[in-house]
Write a protein that holds these residues in place. Structure first.
Motif, PDB file in Angstrom:
ATOM      1  N   GLY A   1      -4.539   8.128   1.093  1.00  8.03           N
ATOM      2  CA  GLY A   1      -5.229   9.408   1.052  1.00  8.03           C
ATOM      3  C   GLY A   1      -5.275  10.074   2.414  1.00  8.03           C
ATOM      4  O   GLY A   1      -4.771  11.189   2.599  1.00  8.03           O
TER       5      GLY A   1
ATOM      6  N   ASP B   1      -6.668   0.650  -0.551  1.00 11.78           N
ATOM      7  CA  ASP B   1      -5.531  -0.156  -0.986  1.00 11.78           C
ATOM      8  C   ASP B   1      -4.527  -0.339   0.156  1.00 11.78           C
ATOM      9  O   ASP B   1      -3.944  -1.417   0.317  1.00 11.78           O
TER      10      ASP B   1
ATOM     11  N   ASN C   1      -6.878   3.766  -4.926  1.00  7.96           N
ATOM     12  CA  ASN C   1      -6.398   5.042  -5.501  1.00  7.96           C
ATOM     13  C   ASN C   1      -4.876   5.066  -5.576  1.00  7.96           C
ATOM     14  O   ASN C   1      -4.272   6.080  -5.850  1.00  7.96           O
TER      15      ASN C   1
ATOM     16  N   ILE D   1      -2.646   5.133  -3.400  1.00  8.12           N
ATOM     17  CA  ILE D   1      -2.028   6.139  -2.529  1.00  8.12           C
ATOM     18  C   ILE D   1      -2.677   6.046  -1.150  1.00  8.12           C
ATOM     19  O   ILE D   1      -3.771   5.504  -1.027  1.00  8.12           O
TER      20      ILE D   1
HETATM   21 MG   LIG Z   1      -5.713   4.495  -0.873  1.00  8.64          MG
END
Ligand SMILES: [Mg+2]
Ligand SMILES: Cc1ncc(C[n+]2csc(CCOP(=O)(O)OP(=O)(O)O)c2C)c(N)n1
Ligand code: SF4
Lengths: 627, 337
Positions: free
Chosen positions: B128, B96, B124, B126
């Motif tokens: 990561g 994302d 997700n 976020i």
């Molecule tokens: Mg992500």
């Protein structure tokens, strides 16, 4: 349409060379006039060198100084390397063009002015108080020829029934006709040009022809000129010649490299002055298997280029300084992936947006070091418009032999400049052999980072069974190419990538020298300043000074004999259109003091300023001072 | 030639997978390996190109060709590769942050050019790999390492962006909904043109359960609506709820309360993306979120076909390029000794 040039009945004086500058408003068609004069002179067998100089704005406010567009050309019966310092003749279409350029006209030189462009309104636009043509000093210093070009053009094209606006657009052809008369040029090439360019609009074509002929006839009949000038053909090496511009030569060099390496080409780019013309040129040649990609930005342009290289295609990207800055991270990936590709930087004045249409050499350190981490790339720098061809081929040869992205560093001066170019014989072109492993040989898994004697890895491409492998920007283990964070491996890989580039010095020519290989002064230059430095050094030598010249075309790695050369002279002088970037590299690498001649004005060096600066360091000069 | 029959395991590389245990990425990897043999494309003709992020490590785990590139730029590498090697099946793996933050520009342009590649966007919500900062898909108010008082950005929907870019294939699936995921990836692969599959992916370390409403089997039925072309929009554990178009907006109705033909019939093939856009805008908790193929429009020219078509045309019209002729085009002159 008759295609013959009339002959003059006036006296003809033979001269070794002429420097002319044609200046007017951006919309006056001066670039066209200049290119035509250049081509015609080249076809007449002269050596030619050009310097187009135009504003960054497409149509800067009409009549203003900022809107002045100029084209300088020198044509000569001897070999020349620059478009000339001072002008023998200056053509001006309005007051702004006159006041911004008159300073370069030599005393006694010819000033041809379009009288109709000089009026109160134009004085205001040019921010001059009164008619600059009327100033006493002008009449005393120059041969002033005032011509009512607008009126004469209107009269000449009247029978073709064009609107005044269109008719007035023909006046550059009138000016051209007059200039052609003055320098004994044939009208034929331009008549052919008009036919090809305006053939679909017969009335416009006929009007331009009429204006051209009227300009010529004006020269023949006016009492202002009692004689015309003639420049004999130059003694060039035998062969077939054409006139070529730097960006065009670069594009053709790429096409040639693609042909001789049996690879179709992918060219990913984002428009930017002064590199865009390479795209315009290449995209015409899809029948050579050229695929051009106008990306959404420079990062996408180089990303696509790397993707194409991974797929096994000849991959090229180009930009100018601002775009090269954007490509930095991806160039580093290219270095890590060890894939062949060419990155072209056609330099312009910086920093930031800087001087988009002016020339400079201030991106040398950017292309040497403008990537994160230790990411060395070979750097090649053509020295003239025609040399762009050879260096483009050379860049692809090195890229494929060493599996490395190669930087080709050109500049606005050579990109837009032109010179006669000897058309190479096909069998003179080097061969470039690219190969891809077709299957796994030997035991064990395929090793994508195994190396040959050039330290190059195999160019294994998708589609080949058994050779599936993954590449990426994370540090990789030598041999397997697997991700590795091992400290000793990282050291080894950084050393190897550097050694691979350094080793190229073994296979490029030694640095050649114009003059003796030891003595008082060695002038070291690179890139587009070649012509000015070469001419300046020759003048110093003719004056009896001990001056030699080494012009570097391989900037990284430097030719293997450079260190010895630098140490063989009492003084090393490095002229550059930056604040001393090659000088910094030479000092750092060879611990030899170098003296800079530096200029950052968006303008090329004048030969005279170099002669003066170089002479300061010759012993004859210091003797004469002592005496 | 007899093609060997491949199994999922044949697509596994020899590298150890290094995602956190429990990460949703594993499931996406497993489904990918599972569907690839069905597509009948040899491994050596398959290329995975990724950007940077946890998700972008994906290519290392596939026994195909692969390129782990730089942050946000995967579509650009794919563009050069697919334009020059249209014979390859190219997948773009992105996150994302990778696709929508740093790579937003390339994401849009890849879609509008309709390059024939398949983009799998691991969402997700976020960052990561950089250990838990908020991303362009993080929800308003989301507390992360970089937003201790809650995120104040309005989130971006990759599906809306893709539809606005006139993408020809737009879909969404969920890591934990394995069958649906496999089916969706396969549909994406079979589409000619750019396919976008957004996959809700759990980052159990930095954003655990952020999409539990859609991922957990029990909650899913009421919060997610599975789109199928030509079928009415019905959802709910009891399949008692549906979606109806009223004027220019969508509303949830009880199927019992309305005549059956009042429900919206999903048309993934409609070239006009207006209703597909309305579906993309349905957000939990106000509305069920759509999964499946929102849009699949065939027959739009692909960038790779066209760039190669122009070369073929030029060769046919002007003949294979001849250097000698090129050099002698225009005015030339002879200099004799
Ligand atoms: Mg992500
Ligand atoms: C040019 C650049 N900027 C920043 C980073 C650091 N970085 C690596 S991954 C990442 C975000 C990844 O988030 P996402 O795309 O959502 O992938 P995820 O890890 O969540 O799968 C960032 C900011 C980088 N690698 N390169
Ligand atoms: S940090 Fe999150 S997204 Fe990354 S591997 Fe771990 S669980 Fe997966």
């Amino acid at each position: 349409m008759t295609t013959s040039t009339p002959t003059t009945n006036k006296k003809i004086e033979s001269v070794p060379g002429i420097t002319v500058r044609l200046c007017g408003d951006s919309g006056d068609g001066m670039q066209l006039l200049g290119t035509q004069l250049t081509n015609t002179s080249a076809l007449a067998g002269n050596d030619v060198a050009t310097f187009p100089d135009f504003p960054a704005e497409i149509r800067a406010p009409r009549g203003t100084r900022a809107g002045v567009s100029g084209f300088q050309v020198q044509f000569a019966s001897e070999a020349i390397f620059t478009p000339g310092d001072t002008l023998d003749a200056l053509v001006v279409m309005n007051p702004a063009a006159m006041v911004t350029n008159i300073g370069d006209l030599r005393k006694g030189g010819i000033l041809i002015a379009n009288e109709d462009g000089f009026n109160e309104k134009e004085y205001k636009l040019a921010k001059v108080e009164s008619n600059p043509l009327e100033a006493d000093v002008i009449d005393q210093s120059y041969r002033v020829v005032k011509v009512a070009m607008t009126k004469l053009t209107r009269a000449a094209v009247a029978e073709h029934g064009l609107s005044t606006k269109i008719a007035d657009r023909c006046k550059n052809f009138f000016a051209m006709g007059l200039v052609y008369w003055l320098f004994g040029r044939s009208l034929d090439p331009t008549l052919r040009f008009i036919e090809a360019k305006f053939g679909k609009k017969p009335d416009v074509a006929a009007a331009n022809v009429a204006a051209l002929r009227a300009g010529w006839a004006y020269g023949e009949t006016t009492e202002e000129f009692s004689e015309s000038y003639q420049v004999e053909a130059a003694e060039l090496e035998p062969g077939t010649y054409r006139n070529i511009m730097g960006n065009q030569a670069l594009a053709w060099g790429l096409i040639a490299a693609s042909k001789i390496s049996n690879k179709e080409m992918f060219y990913g780019t984002y428009p930017i002055t002064p590199a865009s013309d390479i795209l315009h040129e290449l995209t015409k040649f899809k029948n050579f298997g050229v695929r051009t990609f106008q990306a959404e930005d420079e990062i996408a342009a180089i990303g696509a280029t790397i993707g194409a290289a991974f797929g096994g295609t000849m991959a090229v990207t180009a930009s100018s300084g601002p775009g090269i800055a954007l490509k930095g991270e991806a160039m580093g990936l290219g270095v890590m992936l060890e894939l062949p590709m060419i990155v072209i930087n056609v330099q312009r004045g910086g920093p930031s947006t800087g001087l988009p249409t002016k020339t400079e050499q201030s991106d040398l350190l950017q292309v040497m070091f403008g990537r994160n981490g230790e990411a060395p790339m070979p750097v090649l720098a053509p020295r003239s418009p025609g040399d762009c061809f050879a260096m483009a081929v050379e860049a692809w040869r090195i890229a494929t032999e060493c599996m490395v992205p190669v930087m080709l560093l050109s500049d606005g001066y050579i990109a837009n400049g032109s010179e006669p170019w000897k058309i190479p014989d096909m069998d003179e072109l080097p061969t470039i052999s690219c190969s891809h492993p077709e299957e796994q040989t030997g035991d064990g898994p395929f090793l994508p980072y195994a190396r040959n004697e050039n330290l190059a890895r195999p160019w294994a491409i998708p589609g080949t069974p058994e050779l599936m492998h993954r590449v990426g920007g994370l540090e990789k283990e030598d041999g397997t190419g697997n991700v590795s964070y091992d400290p000793a491996n990282h050291q080894h890989m950084c050393d190897t990538r550097a050694a691979k580039v350094a080793k190229i010095a073994e296979r490029i020519p030694e640095q050649d020298v114009n003059g003796e290989t030891s003595g008082d002064v060695l002038v070291v230059s690179w890139g587009g300043t070649y012509g000015a430095c070469h001419t300046a050094v020759n003048r110093c030598r003719q004056a009896g000074h001990s001056v030699s010249h080494a012009h570097i075309r391989y900037v990284n790695p430097l030719p293997r004999n450079i260190g010895t050369l630098l140490k063989s002279f009492k003084t090393v002088v490095v002229p550059e259109l930056n604040s001393g970037q090659l000088r910094m590299l030479l000092r750092a690498e060879y611990l030899v003091d170098c003296i800079g001649i530096n200029k950052i004005q968006g303008k090329p060096f004048a030969v005279s300023e170099l002669v003066e600066a170089i002479s300061k360091h010759t012993s004859t000069h210091s003797q004469s001072k002592a005496g | 030639m007899n093609l060997p029959v491949l199994k999922a395991a044949d697509f596994a590389s020899d590298q150890d997978v290094r995602w956190c245990p429990g990460c949703g990425d594993y499931s996406i990897l497993a489904q990918m390996k599972k569907i690839l043999p069905d597509l009948g494309v040899p491994r050596e003709k398959t290329v995975f190109v990724s950007g940077i992020g946890c998700s972008s490590r994906f290519p290392y785990y596939m026994n195909t060709y692969g390129m782990h590139s730089i942050h946000g730029r995967a579509p650009t590498f794919a563009t050069g590769l697919k334009s020059t090697r249209p014979d390859l099946m190219v997948w773009v793996i992105t996150g994302d942050g990778d696709a929508l933050s740093i790579g937003g520009n390339h994401f849009i342009h890849c879609l509008r050019r309709n390059l024939d590649v398949n983009i799998v966007l691991f969402n997700n919500r976020i960052y990561g790999l950089t250990k838990g900062q908020y991303s362009p898909t993080s929800t308003e108010g989301q507390v992360t390492k970089s937003t201790p008082m809650g995120a104040i950005d309005h989130p971006l929907s990759p599906l809306s962006v893709a539809l606005a870019a006139e993408a020809t294939f737009v879909a969404r699936s969920i890591d934990a909904h394995v069958q649906h995921l496999g089916k969706t990836l396969k549909a994406a692969a079979e589409h000619k043109g750019t396919s976008l599959v957004e996959v809700y992916q759990n980052c159990n370390v930095f954003n655990d359960g952020a999409m539990a409403y859609a991922q957990e089997r029990k909650q899913r039925a009421d919060n997610v609506i599975e789109l199928e072309h030509g079928k009415p929009l019905i959802f709910g554990a009891e399949r008692d709820k549906g979606i109806r178009l009223v004027g220019s907006h969508l509303e949830v109705v009880n199927t019992a309360d309305v005549p059956a033909d009042d429900l919206l019939i999903h048309d993934a093939h409609d070239p006009n993306p207006s209703i597909q856009m309305m579906l993309a805008r349905m957000r939990y908790p106000d509305m069920p979120e759509p999964i499946g193929v929102l849009r699949s429009v065939a027959g739009v020219a692909t960038y790779n076909d066209q760039i190669n078509e122009q070369v073929t045309q030029a060769k046919a019209a002007r003949g294979e390029g001849d250097l000698s002729k090129l050099f002698r085009s225009g005015d030339t002159w002879e200099v004799t000794a």
